[in-house]
Design an enzyme around this catalytic site. Structure first.
Site, PDB file in Angstrom:
ATOM      1  N   ASP A 162      42.501  12.713  31.073  1.00  0.00           N
ATOM      2  CA  ASP A 162      43.432  11.738  30.509  1.00  0.00           C
ATOM      3  C   ASP A 162      42.783  10.823  29.479  1.00  0.00           C
ATOM      4  O   ASP A 162      43.422  10.432  28.507  1.00  0.00           O
ATOM      5  CB  ASP A 162      44.103  10.940  31.630  1.00  0.00           C
ATOM      6  CG  ASP A 162      45.122  11.796  32.372  1.00  0.00           C
ATOM      7  OD1 ASP A 162      45.752  12.646  31.711  1.00  0.00           O
ATOM      8  OD2 ASP A 162      45.282  11.628  33.587  1.00  0.00           O
TER       9      ASP A 162
ATOM     10  N   ARG B 119      50.923  11.929  28.136  1.00  0.00           N
ATOM     11  CA  ARG B 119      49.908  11.055  27.530  1.00  0.00           C
ATOM     12  C   ARG B 119      50.091  10.849  26.029  1.00  0.00           C
ATOM     13  O   ARG B 119      49.908   9.722  25.538  1.00  0.00           O
ATOM     14  CB  ARG B 119      48.494  11.583  27.812  1.00  0.00           C
ATOM     15  CG  ARG B 119      48.121  11.693  29.297  1.00  0.00           C
ATOM     16  CD  ARG B 119      48.533  10.514  30.095  1.00  0.00           C
ATOM     17  NE  ARG B 119      47.932  10.458  31.424  1.00  0.00           N
ATOM     18  CZ  ARG B 119      48.264   9.579  32.349  1.00  0.00           C
ATOM     19  NH1 ARG B 119      49.217   8.686  32.102  1.00  0.00           N
ATOM     20  NH2 ARG B 119      47.676   9.575  33.520  1.00  0.00           N
TER      21      ARG B 119
ATOM     22  N   SER C   6      44.903   8.964  43.878  1.00  0.00           N
ATOM     23  CA  SER C   6      45.105   8.774  42.456  1.00  0.00           C
ATOM     24  C   SER C   6      46.368   9.554  42.094  1.00  0.00           C
ATOM     25  O   SER C   6      46.416  10.769  42.193  1.00  0.00           O
ATOM     26  CB  SER C   6      43.903   9.316  41.682  1.00  0.00           C
ATOM     27  OG  SER C   6      44.212   9.331  40.315  1.00  0.00           O
TER      28      SER C   6
ATOM     29  N   ASP D 285      43.996   0.910  39.465  1.00  0.00           N
ATOM     30  CA  ASP D 285      43.040   0.914  38.359  1.00  0.00           C
ATOM     31  C   ASP D 285      43.443  -0.043  37.238  1.00  0.00           C
ATOM     32  O   ASP D 285      42.645  -0.875  36.807  1.00  0.00           O
ATOM     33  CB  ASP D 285      42.883   2.329  37.773  1.00  0.00           C
ATOM     34  CG  ASP D 285      42.463   3.346  38.811  1.00  0.00           C
ATOM     35  OD1 ASP D 285      43.102   3.388  39.891  1.00  0.00           O
ATOM     36  OD2 ASP D 285      41.509   4.101  38.571  1.00  0.00           O
TER      37      ASP D 285
HETATM   38  N1  ARG Z   1      44.616  17.075  36.707  1.00  0.00           N
HETATM   39  C1  ARG Z   1      45.873  16.770  36.083  1.00  0.00           C
HETATM   40  C2  ARG Z   1      45.741  16.837  34.588  1.00  0.00           C
HETATM   41  O1  ARG Z   1      44.657  16.751  34.079  1.00  0.00           O
HETATM   42  C3  ARG Z   1      46.436  15.447  36.541  1.00  0.00           C
HETATM   43  C4  ARG Z   1      45.630  14.222  36.165  1.00  0.00           C
HETATM   44  C5  ARG Z   1      46.224  12.898  36.514  1.00  0.00           C
HETATM   45  N2  ARG Z   1      46.602  12.808  37.877  1.00  0.00           N
HETATM   46  C6  ARG Z   1      46.148  11.933  38.765  1.00  0.00           C
HETATM   47  N3  ARG Z   1      46.537  12.083  39.977  1.00  0.00           N
HETATM   48  N4  ARG Z   1      45.331  10.981  38.446  1.00  0.00           N
HETATM   49  O2  ARG Z   1      46.718  16.954  33.886  1.00  0.00           O
END
Ligand code: ARG
Length: 401
Positions: free
Chosen positions: A125, A96, A179, A16
């Site tokens: 995120d 994050r 992902s 990405d």
């Molecule tokens: N669902 C998890 C969260 O919101 C992980 C999100 C990111 N993970 C990913 N494989 N893109 O914290």
């Protein structure tokens, strides 16, 4: 489209953000500065740098944030025993805010008016990044490509990458990757075959733990020392916060600890299915509860448990930088002064078993708890205690008769 001269992109080197780097340059004709946070993910940072360079990045920042991440984010969070929806130890959610904070610092340093990230318009995120950005700079420009461009799937991204000669990492089987988000606390995988929540996750999704079914037949004994709520030593050896998590990851990973297959509710409202591996964090979670079990007063512990649920939700929703998190943190931290001592555990085939705990501040009182003779507690007092608690129950009974 607003004229942007310079943008700082949170860049992992994955599919990405690699596509985004190129897309930003093409669409805004602007300088792109990349920022990659080393949070202890297994990553070849030299390769990330080379890739960013090849794509025409004007400046590259790769920062080692490992110790800061564990000491100032993971450990404070673990003092709260946080579990979102009962299971999730928040490995992505806690990373994050730190990335967002550093990204704004870099934007200010290089005079960029905008920041950008690779989170989609469907997930948590984007919210976590952007709340963090706005908290640190109220007038920052945010470019969220997934909400702007007309590519609507990761498959289209792969096509774009092919057309633009952008190299993308393949998974172990030579396919387009899941992902993935990873740091020293956890790794998570979403998408592809995992999107059907009834289909069992294939073994190749897991990256940092063996299957509990394949784990060694020998028990591993571990001790963890705590000082004021934070782990400070493993097996008697004093380690830094980051080293503690690393060490516990090795132990947990070897024994298949901390694998979770979860359907969770995102902040936005949809359900999503993910596979998480949190080997060290899972051991730490249980050990911390164990040391609290002898050092916290009953009602202090219960009040803290009530707050824990709220705290976890707040971290999940991206509100690390908020007055309400500061308030809860202050309350939780205040309970941790005496949360010091040693916990003994046995690790075996995915299980974390507490086998002992001790503390110089232990409130556990053998004289009180003993089944043997004692002279500080009068068993007769219990009769009045029970009768008064039964007062309203007996009253209810009489109403019916
Ligand atoms: N669902 C998890 C969260 O919101 C992980 C999100 C990111 N993970 C990913 N494989 N893109 O914290």
């Amino acid at each position: 489209m607003k004229k942007i001269n310079k943008v700082v992109l949170a860049y992992s080197g994955g599919l990405d953000t690699s596509v985004i780097l190129r897309w930003l340059k093409e669409n805004y004709q602007c300088e792109v500065v990349t920022f990659t946070a080393d949070l202890g993910q297994e990553e070849d940072f030299a390769a990330v740098e080379a890739k960013a360079k090849q794509q025409g990045t004007s400046e590259i920042f790769i920062e080692d944030l490992k110790e800061e991440f564990v000491k100032d984010y993971v450990f404070p969070m673990f003092r709260a025993n946080p579990l979102y929806e009962g299971y999730y130890l928040l490995g992505t959610a806690i990373a994050r805010p730190l990335i967002a904070k550093k990204q704004i610092e870099i934007a200010q340093q290089v005079n960029a008016e905008a920041v950008s990230h690779g989170a989609t318009g469907k997930g948590n995120d984007q919210i976590r990044f952007e709340l963090g950005y706005y908290y640190h700079q109220a007038d920052i420009e945010i470019i969220s490509p997934w909400r702007i461009w007309d590519m609507n799937s990761r498959l289209e991204l792969v096509k774009y990458a092919d057309q633009h000669n952008i190299e993308i990492a393949k998974d172990k089987r030579g396919e387009q990757p899941f992902s993935i988000d990873a740091n020293v606390l956890h790794s998570s995988a979403e998408g592809k075959v995992l999107e059907d929540p009834f289909v069992e996750a294939p073994e190749y999704v897991y990256t940092r733990s063996v299957s509990p079914f394949e784990a060694p037949n020998e028990i591993e004994e571990v001790t963890i020392d705590f000082k004021s709520g934070d782990a400070c030593a493993v097996n008697g050896k004093t380690l830094s916060p980051y080293q503690i998590l690393e060490k516990l990851n090795t132990i947990g990973g070897k024994h298949g600890v901390g694998r979770i297959d979860l359907v969770e509710n995102r902040f936005i409202g949809m359900k999503s299915r993910g596979i998480y591996e949190t080997p060290g964090g899972t051991i730490l979670y249980h050990a911390h509860r164990a040391i609290e079990s002898i050092t916290l007063d009953k009602e202090a512990a219960h009040t803290k448990d009530d707050a824990s649920h709220r705290y976890a939700k707040l971290i999940y929703n991206g509100l690390w930088f908020s007055p309400e998190r500061d308030m809860l943190q202050a309350m939780i931290d205040q309970t941790q002064n005496n949360v010091s001592g040693k916990v003994r555990l046995k690790i075996y085939k995915g299980n974390v078993m507490i086998t002992g705990r001790e503390s110089p501040f232990s409130l556990y009182n053998t004289d009180l708890a003993t089944f043997e003779d004692d002279n500080i507690y009068s068993q007769q007092d219990a009769e009045g205690f029970i009768k008064l608690n039964a007062l309203r129950l007996r009253n209810l009974r009489q109403d019916k008769e």
